[in-house]
Design an enzyme around this catalytic site. Structure first.
Site, PDB file in Angstrom:
ATOM      1  N   ASN A  55      -9.445   3.059   7.598  1.00  0.00           N
ATOM      2  CA  ASN A  55      -8.848   1.931   8.314  1.00  0.00           C
ATOM      3  C   ASN A  55      -9.128   1.939   9.816  1.00  0.00           C
ATOM      4  O   ASN A  55      -9.023   0.905  10.462  1.00  0.00           O
ATOM      5  CB  ASN A  55      -7.337   1.880   8.057  1.00  0.00           C
ATOM      6  CG  ASN A  55      -6.661   3.212   8.250  1.00  0.00           C
ATOM      7  OD1 ASN A  55      -7.007   4.202   7.602  1.00  0.00           O
ATOM      8  ND2 ASN A  55      -5.709   3.273   9.153  1.00  0.00           N
ATOM      9  N   GLN A  71      -8.364  -0.956   2.392  1.00  0.00           N
ATOM     10  CA  GLN A  71      -9.300  -1.573   3.338  1.00  0.00           C
ATOM     11  C   GLN A  71     -10.592  -2.030   2.654  1.00  0.00           C
ATOM     12  O   GLN A  71     -11.490  -2.548   3.313  1.00  0.00           O
ATOM     13  CB  GLN A  71      -9.644  -0.598   4.469  1.00  0.00           C
ATOM     14  CG  GLN A  71      -8.473  -0.233   5.359  1.00  0.00           C
ATOM     15  CD  GLN A  71      -8.105  -1.337   6.346  1.00  0.00           C
ATOM     16  OE1 GLN A  71      -8.893  -2.230   6.661  1.00  0.00           O
ATOM     17  NE2 GLN A  71      -6.883  -1.288   6.858  1.00  0.00           N
ATOM     18  N   GLY A  75       0.800  -1.222   0.000  1.00  0.00           N
ATOM     19  CA  GLY A  75       0.000   0.000   0.000  1.00  0.00           C
ATOM     20  C   GLY A  75       0.831   1.270   0.000  1.00  0.00           C
ATOM     21  O   GLY A  75       0.529   2.225  -0.722  1.00  0.00           O
ATOM     22  N   CYS A  92       0.024   2.033  12.685  1.00  0.00           N
ATOM     23  CA  CYS A  92       1.133   2.987  12.645  1.00  0.00           C
ATOM     24  C   CYS A  92       1.119   3.889  13.858  1.00  0.00           C
ATOM     25  O   CYS A  92       2.093   4.561  14.171  1.00  0.00           O
ATOM     26  CB  CYS A  92       1.012   3.852  11.395  1.00  0.00           C
ATOM     27  SG  CYS A  92       0.553   2.886   9.977  1.00  0.00           S
ATOM     28  N   ALA A 142      -1.879  -7.031  -0.476  1.00  0.00           N
ATOM     29  CA  ALA A 142      -2.334  -8.405  -0.256  1.00  0.00           C
ATOM     30  C   ALA A 142      -2.515  -8.771   1.221  1.00  0.00           C
ATOM     31  O   ALA A 142      -3.397  -9.560   1.569  1.00  0.00           O
ATOM     32  CB  ALA A 142      -1.343  -9.378  -0.904  1.00  0.00           C
ATOM     33  N   HIS A 143      -1.688  -8.183   2.089  1.00  0.00           N
ATOM     34  CA  HIS A 143      -1.742  -8.654   3.474  1.00  0.00           C
ATOM     35  C   HIS A 143      -2.989  -8.206   4.236  1.00  0.00           C
ATOM     36  O   HIS A 143      -3.227  -8.627   5.357  1.00  0.00           O
ATOM     37  CB  HIS A 143      -0.454  -8.292   4.246  1.00  0.00           C
ATOM     38  CG  HIS A 143      -0.322  -6.855   4.649  1.00  0.00           C
ATOM     39  ND1 HIS A 143      -0.675  -6.402   5.895  1.00  0.00           N
ATOM     40  CD2 HIS A 143       0.158  -5.771   3.993  1.00  0.00           C
ATOM     41  CE1 HIS A 143      -0.418  -5.095   5.989  1.00  0.00           C
ATOM     42  NE2 HIS A 143       0.083  -4.698   4.844  1.00  0.00           N
ATOM     43  N   THR A 164      13.286  -7.106 -10.018  1.00  0.00           N
ATOM     44  CA  THR A 164      12.776  -8.453 -10.235  1.00  0.00           C
ATOM     45  C   THR A 164      11.473  -8.635  -9.472  1.00  0.00           C
ATOM     46  O   THR A 164      11.379  -8.279  -8.297  1.00  0.00           O
ATOM     47  CB  THR A 164      13.811  -9.500  -9.773  1.00  0.00           C
ATOM     48  OG1 THR A 164      15.009  -9.305 -10.531  1.00  0.00           O
ATOM     49  CG2 THR A 164      13.301 -10.918  -9.977  1.00  0.00           C
TER      50      THR A 164
HETATM   51  C1  LIG Z   1      -2.431  -0.901   5.648  1.00  0.00           C
HETATM   52  C2  LIG Z   1      -2.802   0.316   4.885  1.00  0.00           C
HETATM   53  C3  LIG Z   1      -1.897   0.918   3.995  1.00  0.00           C
HETATM   54  C4  LIG Z   1      -0.469   0.473   3.873  1.00  0.00           C
HETATM   55  O1  LIG Z   1      -0.302  -0.743   3.219  1.00  0.00           O
HETATM   56  P1  LIG Z   1       1.103  -1.521   3.364  1.00  0.00           P
HETATM   57  O2  LIG Z   1       0.996  -2.652   2.420  1.00  0.00           O
HETATM   58  O3  LIG Z   1       1.162  -1.960   4.793  1.00  0.00           O
HETATM   59  O4  LIG Z   1       2.167  -0.560   3.002  1.00  0.00           O
HETATM   60  C5  LIG Z   1      -2.323   2.001   3.248  1.00  0.00           C
HETATM   61  N1  LIG Z   1      -3.588   2.472   3.368  1.00  0.00           N
HETATM   62  C6  LIG Z   1      -4.475   1.935   4.211  1.00  0.00           C
HETATM   63  C7  LIG Z   1      -5.851   2.508   4.286  1.00  0.00           C
HETATM   64  C8  LIG Z   1      -4.107   0.840   5.006  1.00  0.00           C
HETATM   65  O5  LIG Z   1      -5.007   0.328   5.847  1.00  0.00           O
END
Ligand SMILES: *Cc1c(COP(=O)(O)O)cnc(C)c1O
Length: 379
Positions: free
Chosen positions: A151, A179, A71, A329, A200-201, A237
């Protein structure tokens, strides 16, 4: 110790299917997608297959999908990349006060680099103020970035309405959909979204793999220079195994979207009702932040009278319960939530608000365990 994980908005556990397919790929699929031999081409087709899955689910073209590390990178690539590629003269950009730090910090940096930024506020339910957005639009507005789902609160923004307003004026519209992707069916072109970020996470895939959709009418300058991967939009890569996992995860959540949403909807109602009943029994005030807005089913942000969040998080953690103050964060810092502040919460409410985020594997028993322990801790 038993672990009850209620922090799915911070990250999710990879699904079994994702773990299995990635594990196989680690040992068998180690070629470089840029190599012309068999193993290289196998890796390349893994990446392209995942791109096809993403494109199909978004009703986009495969050339409109760029894989990233997640993200943060996606948001930077779209915002900074678009400005570098397109808008030399237009110096005004717009976002909202409730964005994720990866957007807010990027805009703050752009301000230092000479851009003028309008930060749009929200109403008391956490919905971005469209009238204010309309008033802020100018001749020299280069782009607007408004998140799809917040979020911290789970509040869904009026993306379709914003898309229409901006399309009329031909202003580039980006949404941080981190989200939302995997939870809501999103067709960016129907919503007049020009670019979108996902990772993806947050949908049961691996950490370190994400994608952006960028409408083919627009181009972005790359942020990472080097090879010509990702059609020259992101050198390096490819994260083959991560991208594989992203594709498997996305396919899995969207194939089962209805069933998952229904289950999560029931769980969220159960959680929120139970919380209200049990907290009111103690004679304390309780408020779901953003309750009246349209919200996703996985995120509940709640204020409980007299609670000290820092102490609560530690006490629950000792009982194996993982929840979060607001955003991942923010944890570890004593700063109040900028999102809840924008919604007009009082200092007392800011100090006593926290986020519970369930996932597709959360059970009723886990919610019972959480609420029972919460009551014991705050008594
Ligand atoms: C988690 C999150 C991100 C950041 O994504 P990462 O893959 O952890 O860098 C950005 N925006 C929102 C709204 C998020 O919840």
């Amino acid at each position: 110790m038993k672990i009850v994980y209620l922090d799915n908005a911070a990250t999710t556990k990879m699904s079994d299917k994702v773990i299995n397919e990635m594990t196989k790929s680690f040992s068998e699929n180690y070629g470089n997608p840029s190599s012309v031999h068999t193993l290289g081409q196998r890796a390349k087709s893994t990446v392209e297959n995942a791109r096809h899955i993403v494109a199909k689910n978004l009703k986009a073209e495969t050339t409109e999908i760029v894989f990233t590390s997640g993200g943060a990178e996606g948001n930077n690539l779209v915002i900074r990349g678009f400005l570098k590629a397109n808008k030399d003269k237009e110096k005004h950009i717009i976002t909202s006060k409730i964005e994720h730090s990866t957007i807010l910090k990027t805009f703050e940096q752009l301000e230092k680099e000479g851009y003028e930024v309008s930060y749009i506020g929200v109403n008391e339910t956490g919905v971005v103020d469209i009238e204010e957005l309309k008033r802020e639009l100018r001749e020299d507005t280069a782009l607007v970035s408004i998140m799809f789902v917040n979020n911290e609160t789970g509040v869904i923004q009026l993306i379709k309405e914003i898309g229409e307003i901006l399309a009329e004026r031909n202003i580039f519209f980006h949404t941080d959909a981190v989200q939302a992707i995997g939870k809501l069916k999103i067709l960016p072109k129907d919503l007049k979204i020009n670019a979108l970020t996902a990772t993806a996470h947050k949908f049961y895939g691996p950490k370190g793999a994400g994608f952006v959709f960028i409408d083919k009418k627009y181009s972005v300058e790359k942020e990472i220079w080097g090879g010509s991967q990702e059609r020259n939009r992101r050198a390096g890569t490819e994260n083959v195994h991560g991208i594989l996992g992203l594709g498997v995860a996305l396919e899995e959540v969207y194939e089962n979207l209805e069933e998952i949403s229904e289950k999560e909807n029931k769980l969220q109602n159960y959680l929120e009702n139970k919380l209200k009943i049990e907290i009111e029994k103690l004679g304390k005030k309780i408020k779901i932040n953003g309750e009246k807005a349209n919200r996703i089913k996985t995120t509940t942000n709640v204020y409980i009278e007299g609670v000290d969040i820092q102490m609560l998080l530690v006490a629950l953690d000792l009982r194996g319960i993982c929840i979060s103050g607001g955003s991942a964060c923010m944890s570890g810092s004593l700063e109040n939530s900028h999102v809840l502040k924008a919604m007009g919460l009082t200092d007392e409410e800011l100090k006593g608000s926290f986020r519970i985020s369930i996932g597709k594997d959360t059970t009723i028993e886990e919610i019972d365990y959480f609420v029972e322990n919460l009551i014991e801790v705050i008594l």
